[in-house]
Scaffold this motif. Structure first.
Motif, PDB file in Angstrom:
ATOM      1  N   LEU A  44    -149.910 -36.073  10.585  1.00 16.12           N
ATOM      2  CA  LEU A  44    -148.989 -36.780  11.478  1.00 16.12           C
ATOM      3  C   LEU A  44    -148.437 -35.829  12.534  1.00 16.12           C
ATOM      4  O   LEU A  44    -148.365 -36.165  13.718  1.00 16.12           O
ATOM      5  CB  LEU A  44    -147.843 -37.412  10.690  1.00 16.12           C
ATOM      6  CG  LEU A  44    -146.843 -38.217  11.524  1.00 16.12           C
ATOM      7  CD1 LEU A  44    -146.439 -39.481  10.780  1.00 16.12           C
ATOM      8  CD2 LEU A  44    -145.617 -37.410  11.863  1.00 16.12           C
ATOM      9  N   LEU A  45    -148.066 -34.629  12.115  1.00 15.33           N
ATOM     10  CA  LEU A  45    -147.524 -33.634  13.045  1.00 15.33           C
ATOM     11  C   LEU A  45    -148.566 -33.213  14.090  1.00 15.33           C
ATOM     12  O   LEU A  45    -148.218 -32.955  15.242  1.00 15.33           O
ATOM     13  CB  LEU A  45    -147.000 -32.420  12.283  1.00 15.33           C
ATOM     14  CG  LEU A  45    -145.780 -32.696  11.405  1.00 15.33           C
ATOM     15  CD1 LEU A  45    -145.581 -31.570  10.387  1.00 15.33           C
ATOM     16  CD2 LEU A  45    -144.533 -32.887  12.258  1.00 15.33           C
ATOM     17  N   GLN A  46    -149.834 -33.173  13.687  1.00 16.67           N
ATOM     18  CA  GLN A  46    -150.895 -32.821  14.629  1.00 16.67           C
ATOM     19  C   GLN A  46    -151.114 -33.944  15.636  1.00 16.67           C
ATOM     20  O   GLN A  46    -151.376 -33.698  16.812  1.00 16.67           O
ATOM     21  CB  GLN A  46    -152.203 -32.520  13.890  1.00 16.67           C
ATOM     22  CG  GLN A  46    -152.130 -31.337  12.946  1.00 16.67           C
ATOM     23  CD  GLN A  46    -151.576 -30.092  13.611  1.00 16.67           C
ATOM     24  OE1 GLN A  46    -152.144 -29.576  14.550  1.00 16.67           O
ATOM     25  NE2 GLN A  46    -150.443 -29.623  13.129  1.00 16.67           N
ATOM     26  N   GLU A  47    -151.017 -35.183  15.169  1.00 14.94           N
ATOM     27  CA  GLU A  47    -151.257 -36.345  16.027  1.00 14.94           C
ATOM     28  C   GLU A  47    -150.067 -36.673  16.926  1.00 14.94           C
ATOM     29  O   GLU A  47    -150.231 -37.356  17.933  1.00 14.94           O
ATOM     30  CB  GLU A  47    -151.602 -37.561  15.166  1.00 14.94           C
ATOM     31  CG  GLU A  47    -152.934 -37.421  14.453  1.00 14.94           C
ATOM     32  CD  GLU A  47    -153.183 -38.514  13.421  1.00 14.94           C
ATOM     33  OE1 GLU A  47    -152.337 -39.416  13.255  1.00 14.94           O
ATOM     34  OE2 GLU A  47    -154.250 -38.463  12.782  1.00 14.94           O
ATOM     35  N   HIS A  48    -148.883 -36.229  16.544  1.00 19.42           N
ATOM     36  CA  HIS A  48    -147.657 -36.498  17.305  1.00 19.42           C
ATOM     37  C   HIS A  48    -146.947 -35.169  17.599  1.00 19.42           C
ATOM     38  O   HIS A  48    -146.034 -34.783  16.883  1.00 19.42           O
ATOM     39  CB  HIS A  48    -146.731 -37.427  16.520  1.00 19.42           C
ATOM     40  CG  HIS A  48    -147.338 -38.751  16.216  1.00 19.42           C
ATOM     41  ND1 HIS A  48    -147.332 -39.799  17.107  1.00 19.42           N
ATOM     42  CD2 HIS A  48    -147.989 -39.195  15.116  1.00 19.42           C
ATOM     43  CE1 HIS A  48    -147.951 -40.828  16.572  1.00 19.42           C
ATOM     44  NE2 HIS A  48    -148.363 -40.487  15.372  1.00 19.42           N
ATOM     45  N   PRO A  49    -147.358 -34.474  18.644  1.00 16.49           N
ATOM     46  CA  PRO A  49    -146.765 -33.165  18.936  1.00 16.49           C
ATOM     47  C   PRO A  49    -145.260 -33.215  19.214  1.00 16.49           C
ATOM     48  O   PRO A  49    -144.593 -32.190  19.129  1.00 16.49           O
ATOM     49  CB  PRO A  49    -147.524 -32.667  20.166  1.00 16.49           C
ATOM     50  CG  PRO A  49    -148.546 -33.681  20.492  1.00 16.49           C
ATOM     51  CD  PRO A  49    -148.424 -34.821  19.547  1.00 16.49           C
ATOM     52  N   ASN A  50    -144.729 -34.397  19.503  1.00 19.81           N
ATOM     53  CA  ASN A  50    -143.293 -34.521  19.734  1.00 19.81           C
ATOM     54  C   ASN A  50    -142.518 -34.735  18.433  1.00 19.81           C
ATOM     55  O   ASN A  50    -141.289 -34.754  18.432  1.00 19.81           O
ATOM     56  CB  ASN A  50    -142.998 -35.668  20.704  1.00 19.81           C
ATOM     57  CG  ASN A  50    -143.399 -37.023  20.153  1.00 19.81           C
ATOM     58  OD1 ASN A  50    -144.339 -37.134  19.352  1.00 19.81           O
ATOM     59  ND2 ASN A  50    -142.726 -38.061  20.595  1.00 19.81           N
ATOM     60  N   ALA A  51    -143.235 -34.880  17.308  1.00 14.65           N
ATOM     61  CA  ALA A  51    -142.576 -35.092  16.009  1.00 14.65           C
ATOM     62  C   ALA A  51    -141.737 -33.870  15.650  1.00 14.65           C
ATOM     63  O   ALA A  51    -142.046 -32.740  16.037  1.00 14.65           O
ATOM     64  CB  ALA A  51    -143.605 -35.363  14.926  1.00 14.65           C
ATOM     65  N   LEU A  52    -140.690 -34.130  14.891  1.00 17.63           N
ATOM     66  CA  LEU A  52    -139.756 -33.090  14.490  1.00 17.63           C
ATOM     67  C   LEU A  52    -139.946 -32.822  12.993  1.00 17.63           C
ATOM     68  O   LEU A  52    -139.789 -33.731  12.183  1.00 17.63           O
ATOM     69  CB  LEU A  52    -138.339 -33.594  14.771  1.00 17.63           C
ATOM     70  CG  LEU A  52    -137.185 -32.636  14.666  1.00 17.63           C
ATOM     71  CD1 LEU A  52    -137.290 -31.544  15.717  1.00 17.63           C
ATOM     72  CD2 LEU A  52    -135.880 -33.415  14.865  1.00 17.63           C
ATOM     73  N   LEU A  53    -140.312 -31.600  12.625  1.00 20.33           N
ATOM     74  CA  LEU A  53    -140.424 -31.204  11.226  1.00 20.33           C
ATOM     75  C   LEU A  53    -139.150 -30.450  10.859  1.00 20.33           C
ATOM     76  O   LEU A  53    -138.882 -29.381  11.405  1.00 20.33           O
ATOM     77  CB  LEU A  53    -141.654 -30.325  10.993  1.00 20.33           C
ATOM     78  CG  LEU A  53    -141.836 -29.759   9.587  1.00 20.33           C
ATOM     79  CD1 LEU A  53    -141.901 -30.859   8.533  1.00 20.33           C
ATOM     80  CD2 LEU A  53    -143.090 -28.886   9.531  1.00 20.33           C
ATOM     81  N   VAL A  54    -138.364 -31.040   9.953  1.00 19.78           N
ATOM     82  CA  VAL A  54    -137.071 -30.473   9.581  1.00 19.78           C
ATOM     83  C   VAL A  54    -137.100 -30.033   8.126  1.00 19.78           C
ATOM     84  O   VAL A  54    -137.334 -30.837   7.225  1.00 19.78           O
ATOM     85  CB  VAL A  54    -135.932 -31.503   9.776  1.00 19.78           C
ATOM     86  CG1 VAL A  54    -134.589 -30.898   9.386  1.00 19.78           C
ATOM     87  CG2 VAL A  54    -135.896 -32.011  11.212  1.00 19.78           C
ATOM     88  N   ASP A  55    -136.867 -28.746   7.903  1.00 19.89           N
ATOM     89  CA  ASP A  55    -136.737 -28.204   6.553  1.00 19.89           C
ATOM     90  C   ASP A  55    -135.260 -28.288   6.183  1.00 19.89           C
ATOM     91  O   ASP A  55    -134.413 -27.701   6.851  1.00 19.89           O
ATOM     92  CB  ASP A  55    -137.219 -26.753   6.525  1.00 19.89           C
ATOM     93  CG  ASP A  55    -137.368 -26.198   5.126  1.00 19.89           C
ATOM     94  OD1 ASP A  55    -136.490 -26.480   4.278  1.00 19.89           O
ATOM     95  OD2 ASP A  55    -138.342 -25.466   4.891  1.00 19.89           O
ATOM     96  N   VAL A  56    -134.949 -29.057   5.129  1.00 24.75           N
ATOM     97  CA  VAL A  56    -133.553 -29.330   4.772  1.00 24.75           C
ATOM     98  C   VAL A  56    -133.035 -28.421   3.656  1.00 24.75           C
ATOM     99  O   VAL A  56    -131.914 -28.598   3.184  1.00 24.75           O
ATOM    100  CB  VAL A  56    -133.347 -30.819   4.384  1.00 24.75           C
ATOM    101  CG1 VAL A  56    -133.825 -31.732   5.499  1.00 24.75           C
ATOM    102  CG2 VAL A  56    -134.025 -31.165   3.068  1.00 24.75           C
ATOM    103  N   ARG A  57    -133.827 -27.438   3.233  1.00 26.85           N
ATOM    104  CA  ARG A  57    -133.403 -26.556   2.144  1.00 26.85           C
ATOM    105  C   ARG A  57    -132.294 -25.601   2.592  1.00 26.85           C
ATOM    106  O   ARG A  57    -131.941 -25.537   3.754  1.00 26.85           O
ATOM    107  CB  ARG A  57    -134.608 -25.757   1.625  1.00 26.85           C
ATOM    108  CG  ARG A  57    -135.656 -26.645   0.963  1.00 26.85           C
ATOM    109  CD  ARG A  57    -136.898 -25.880   0.588  1.00 26.85           C
ATOM    110  NE  ARG A  57    -137.488 -25.297   1.784  1.00 26.85           N
ATOM    111  CZ  ARG A  57    -138.227 -24.197   1.796  1.00 26.85           C
ATOM    112  NH1 ARG A  57    -138.470 -23.539   0.681  1.00 26.85           N
ATOM    113  NH2 ARG A  57    -138.735 -23.744   2.917  1.00 26.85           N
ATOM    114  N   SER A  58    -131.784 -24.842   1.648  1.00 23.67           N
ATOM    115  CA  SER A  58    -130.731 -23.862   1.950  1.00 23.67           C
ATOM    116  C   SER A  58    -131.284 -22.750   2.840  1.00 23.67           C
ATOM    117  O   SER A  58    -132.500 -22.564   2.958  1.00 23.67           O
ATOM    118  CB  SER A  58    -130.197 -23.255   0.651  1.00 23.67           C
ATOM    119  OG  SER A  58    -131.153 -22.374   0.088  1.00 23.67           O
TER     120      SER A  58
END
Length: 136
Positions: free
Chosen positions: A16-30
């Motif tokens: 999905l991230l490759q197909e949608h370069p505007n997508a936001l990948l958010v790491d929610v860990r500490s």
């Protein structure tokens, strides 16, 4: 129909991230997990629960909205990841309740579930599947 958090495997999330370069990948860990355990390459860090008090971040939704404005305002998918997919699902539900509709949770998280020896990254997770990651 009410919106829900959609679930993806690590490989599906990467696709999905490759197909949608505007997508936001958010790491929610500490902060400690993000820095020392590692994180998906290109992920931004917005903790859901963090040290020292281990309380839910009251600014989480606002920070995600601010990060979305850097892309295609409101149209970008938001992909959330944590260690095993539990915290990111909780965070995703709050985003959906706040009106952000295109929200995805990485089900196995970055490290996956514990194996019978209480180790992670042995049978699932972003890192286990060989997807791009980095460590500070």
């Amino acid at each position: 129909m009410s919106e829900t958090v959609k679930t993806l495997s690590p490989k599906e999330a990467y696709q999905l991230l490759q197909e949608h370069p505007n997508a936001l990948l958010v790491d929610v860990r500490s902060h400690m997990e993000f820095l020392f355990v590692g994180h998906p390459a290109g992920a931004i860090h917005i903790p859901w629960i963090d040290e020292p008090d281990w309380k839910v971040n009251p600014h989480f939704v606002t920070l995600v909205r601010q990060a979305m404005l850097g892309g295609a305002a409101g149209a970008a998918p938001v992909v959330l990841i944590c260690r095993s997919g539990v915290r990111s699902l909780e965070a995703g539900k709050v985003l959906v309740e706040a009106g952000i509709s295109d929200v995805y949770n990485v089900a196995e998280g970055f490290e996956g579930q514990l194996d019978d020896k209480h180790h992670r990254s042995a049978s699932g997770g972003w890192r286990f599947h060989g997807l791009p990651w980095e460590q500070c």
